[in-house]
Design an enzyme around this catalytic site. Sequence first.
Site, PDB file in Angstrom:
ATOM      1  N   GLU A   1      -0.761 -23.356 -29.437  1.00 23.27           N
ATOM      2  CA  GLU A   1      -0.559 -22.566 -28.225  1.00 23.27           C
ATOM      3  C   GLU A   1      -1.046 -23.290 -26.979  1.00 23.27           C
ATOM      4  OE1 GLU A   1       1.426 -20.336 -28.541  1.00 23.27           O
ATOM      5  OE2 GLU A   1       1.276 -19.979 -30.678  1.00 23.27           O
TER       6      GLU A   1
ATOM      7  N   HIS B   1      12.379 -22.942 -32.848  1.00 28.19           N
ATOM      8  CA  HIS B   1      11.343 -23.051 -33.875  1.00 28.19           C
ATOM      9  C   HIS B   1      11.847 -23.791 -35.109  1.00 28.19           C
ATOM     10  CE1 HIS B   1      10.016 -19.647 -31.388  1.00 28.19           C
ATOM     11  NE2 HIS B   1       8.793 -20.005 -31.731  1.00 28.19           N
TER      12      HIS B   1
END
EC number: 3.4.24.-
Length: 524
Positions: free
Chosen positions: A339, A426
Site C-alpha cells: 500500500e 491486479h
Amino acid sequence: MTPHISRRRTGLALSTAVAAGALLAAGLSSGGAVAQPATAEKVPAAAPAALSANAKAGLLKEADTAKADTARAIGLGAQEKLVVRDVVKDRDGSLHTRYERTYQGLPVLGGDLVVHTDKAGATEGVTKAVKAELKVDTVTTAATPKGARKVVWAADGTPKLAFEKVTKSVKKDGTPQELHTVTDAATGKQLFQWDAVHAGTGESQYSGTVEIGTTASGGGFELTDGERGGHKTYDLKNGSSGTGTLFTDDDDKWGDGTPNDPATAAVDAAYGAGATWDYYEQVHGRSGIKGDGVGAYSRVHYGNNYVNAFWTDSCFCMTYGDGAGNAAPLTSLDVAAHEMTHGVTSVTAGLVYSGESGGLNEATSDIFATAVEFHANSEDDVPDYLIGEKIDINGDGSPLRHMDEPSKDGSSEDYWYDGIGNVDVHYSSGVANHFFYLLSEGSGAKEINGVSYDSPTHDGEPVTGIGIEKAEQIWFKALTQYMTSTTDYAAAREATLEAASELYGADSAEYQGVDRAWAAVNVS
C-alpha cells in the site's frame, strides 16, 4: 502509450491518476545530505543518493526557479509551462527532475516528463510520456460539466481539449471509489476512465514481537513514530470515514498478538509502515513516500468484515480492513509495504491505474512489498516471493499472489500478449511480477528460504537470476527516473534496460539479465 526516451549530450504525471491502491481486485471477498544507505559500498554510482528533507527541498526550489529556462531549453512551446513534481539525485551527481506540464494554464494529463542532467548541469536527455507537440484550441462552446475541470488530454498521443470529472462513491465490498472520467470537450465522447482508489514494542499478529515507534504524551504513550516522519496509527472502530482515534497506551506495550485486542492490528500496521520507511531510506536513500521526510498515517479496523486494504493519495494514508469475521486484519508486512508503495509510485512515475500502466502500478507495489520483506528478514515472516501469504485471504493457506508463476492464483497472467491491457490490473500485473522474480532468482525449480518455486518461461529458454539486491535497484531507478504516467510493458522494458545500463553497464550480465527476463515473459 509508450514513453519516449531521448538521450543526448548537451543540458503532469497524471496528478490525479493515482490516488490510492487496494490490495485486491474490486469486489473480491475473501539540513543537507544524510548518511548513505548501509549497503552504499555495493551500490553503483548511478544509483539514487540519500537526501535529507532539506537537501531535497533545496533541489526542488532550484528546479522551480529555473523551470522557465528549462522549458525553453527542452523546446517546449510558448504556451507551455512546467510544474516541478519530484527530483532524484544520483550518487554521481546526476539529477532527474520530474515535471507536470500546463498549456495555456490548463493541466496537461499525460504531459509529464523527466529532464536528465549531469553533475555539471548539462542536459543529457528528456523522457516524455507523450512525444506529440501540444497545439490545442482551448476555446469551446460546450458548457463545463458541473464538478468538472477543463484540461488538455494528451495521454493517447493526440492532445485535445477535454473535461475531467471525479465522482466519489462506495463499491459493493465497501471500498471507496474516486472515478475519474475524461470526456472530449468538443464531442462529449468519453476518452478515458480510471479509479483513483486502488483497490502492517508490541505483539503483532503476523510478525511476532516487534519494535514500533511511539511517543510519550500526557503521562502515557501514543502511536506516533517520531523517528519516521511522525507516522501515526488510528483506530476507525469499524467506521468508514474520517481519521479515527489515535491509538494510545499507558505502559507502551501494545497488543496481545490476537485480533481480540484492537491494538494488535495497530502494531502490525505501525511495524509495516516503519519497515517500509526503513527499506526506502536504507536501500534507496528515499526519506518517506515523497522523499521529504514527512510520514503518512495508517487507519485500521475499517468497516465490518472488510476484506481489503488500500492507499489513498487524498488523505496520504493507508487503510486496513479486519478481514472475514473481523479476525484476519489485512495488516501483514507485505500488505503494508504494497500500500505504501502505491504512494511512492503516485509521486514518482504516476502510472495511471488502468491498462498496462495500471498493471505495472500494481506490480510495482508487489515488487517492493517483496523487497521490503527481504530487507526486514523477520524470523516470524520469512522473506518469500509470495504476496499476502500471512493473511490467508483464500481460507486455505494459499497466498494471494505468486511471483514465480502468477497464474497459480487462477487469474493472473504469466506472459504479455496483445490485449492484456484489458485485463484487471491486479492480474495483468503478473507479467511484471514474473519478470522481477526471473530477474532476481532465475527460472526452473529451486527452494528459497524453505519455499519451493518452479518458474517457467514463455520461450522455454532458461533465465539466470542476478539477485534481488540488484533487481530492486534496477526497478527503482527505472520507476523514479524513466517511467511516466503512460508507460506500458514495452516502455517498462526500455526503462529497465536504461537503468541497468547506467547502473552496471550496457555490456554487463545485469543488462543481459534484464533483456533475457523480459523475453521470458514475452515482452520485446
